[in-house]
Write an enzyme that holds these catalytic residues in place. Sequence first.
Site, short mmCIF file in Angstrom:
data_model
loop_
_atom_site.label_atom_id
_atom_site.label_comp_id
_atom_site.label_asym_id
_atom_site.label_seq_id
_atom_site.Cartn_x
_atom_site.Cartn_y
_atom_site.Cartn_z
N GLY A 208 0.82 -1.21 0.00
CA GLY A 208 0.00 0.00 0.00
C GLY A 208 0.85 1.25 0.00
O GLY A 208 2.05 1.20 -0.25
N ASN A 209 0.22 2.37 0.26
CA ASN A 209 0.98 3.62 0.37
C ASN A 209 0.33 4.49 1.44
O ASN A 209 -0.69 4.14 2.02
CB ASN A 209 1.06 4.32 -0.99
CG ASN A 209 -0.30 4.67 -1.54
OD1 ASN A 209 -1.02 5.49 -0.97
ND2 ASN A 209 -0.67 4.03 -2.63
N ARG A 210 0.95 5.64 1.69
CA ARG A 210 0.55 6.45 2.84
C ARG A 210 -0.55 7.45 2.55
O ARG A 210 -0.86 8.29 3.39
CB ARG A 210 1.76 7.22 3.36
CG ARG A 210 2.85 6.36 3.92
CD ARG A 210 3.99 7.21 4.41
NE ARG A 210 5.14 6.41 4.78
CZ ARG A 210 5.28 5.82 5.97
NH1 ARG A 210 4.35 5.96 6.88
NH2 ARG A 210 6.35 5.10 6.23
N SER A 211 -1.14 7.42 1.36
CA SER A 211 -2.14 8.44 1.04
C SER A 211 -3.36 8.30 1.95
O SER A 211 -3.93 7.22 2.10
CB SER A 211 -2.56 8.31 -0.43
OG SER A 211 -3.56 9.24 -0.70
#
Length: 404
Positions: A208-211
Amino acid sequence: MGKPKVVLGVSGGIAAYKACELLRRLTESGHDVRVVPTAASLNFVGEATWAALSGNPASTEVWETVHEVPHVRIGQAADLVVVAPATADMLAKAAHGLADDLLTNTLLTARCPVVFAPAMHTEMWEHPATQENVAVLRRRGALVIEPAVGRLTGKDTGKGRLPDPEEIFEVCRQVLRRGTAEQDLAGRHVVISAGGTREPLDPVRFLGNRSSGKQGYALARTAVARGARVTLVAANTALADPAGVDVVRVGTAVQLREAVLKAAADADAVVMAAAVADFRPAEYAGGKIKKKDGEDPAPVALVRNPDVLAEISADRAHEGQVVVGFAAETDDVLDNGRAKLRRKGCDLLVVNEVGETRTFGSEENEAIILSSDGSETPVPYGPKEVLAEAIWDRVTQRFTSRRA
Ligand SMILES: Cc1cc2nc3c(=O)[nH]c(=O)nc-3n(C[C@H](O)[C@H](O)[C@H](O)COP(=O)(O)O)c2cc1C
């Protein structure tokens, strides 16, 4: 300068109790609120509640305190009128200019922005009479928030639910901040993607990512206040649905692509604010991947995900559709952004610098809006909604220049 004056009109729907929470939010954030309930609404919430919570008298009729001429003064003095819930009956009266109680008189004398938050059963909402009344009110400049979909009175569900009071409050805040009811996105459908995709490795793990989705949600909220019909494709966000927005929830990049393409078919603008994973695991393990004694884990092979921004830019649903991308960069921010704008073929690219604690999840952002016409607009560090407004300003400029 005194506190902004807000008139909270409450008409006779079951959701009237939710207006207490809206009133609370308005007073606690420094607004002077005058509640004007209809006689029917007092069957749901009594006058004493409104007077006590607002600190102001709450009358329904024009015949009380006549020496103050309340049927004219309340509307004239207001900075914002918000009617929540707005019944089918209230929308009809407002559309036809009836003035048989204090609220309807106030609506005729107000020259400030007016927001209606309708709530009713789906059949009442969808009835051509109601829809025509809503169209009339919108044409005259009122902001009519689309009701939410969900549980209605009794056991039925459908469209017609009053959005959450905090989200109606957000709409009021946006309208008051803009200081105008001008709706330069009225009649436009805008699609916004928000959040970050998750690419599953197995049933419990993902890349995933931090958005957080906050920038995309700020775009959605500001677009509603500017009169747009908004579809928000939200990838793994933990934020409340903004009022008046059609929210489509997705998980992976492939799901996001499908939802964006579907919604974009009749969209005037597509803003890709989501952080979409470039790669996904080549294989998905149907069961949880286990640790094996004495063995190193197998490397994770990745494959490319579809490039939704490039695809939508190259293959627009119609000529004139405006496509906006985002570039989250950690180094050589501007050079990378300029190259990305050319590579992707979008109209505008919003370039911002990101890091573990920078931008992601924060309430603020700083960016440069690069345009395919060569112009570059820096937007200084500030709330994400200010950047959102600057993006819509550029998008509406595109609409006008393409029409010219
Ligand atoms: C229990 C109950 C719930 C109601 N809920 C709604 C509603 O959610 N939306 C609506 O438009 N009308 C609703 N109505 C009908 C309105 O109360 C009725 O149309 C009334 O005349 C509205 O008056 P007003 O617009 O002056 O407040 C409801 C009526 C009852 C008895």
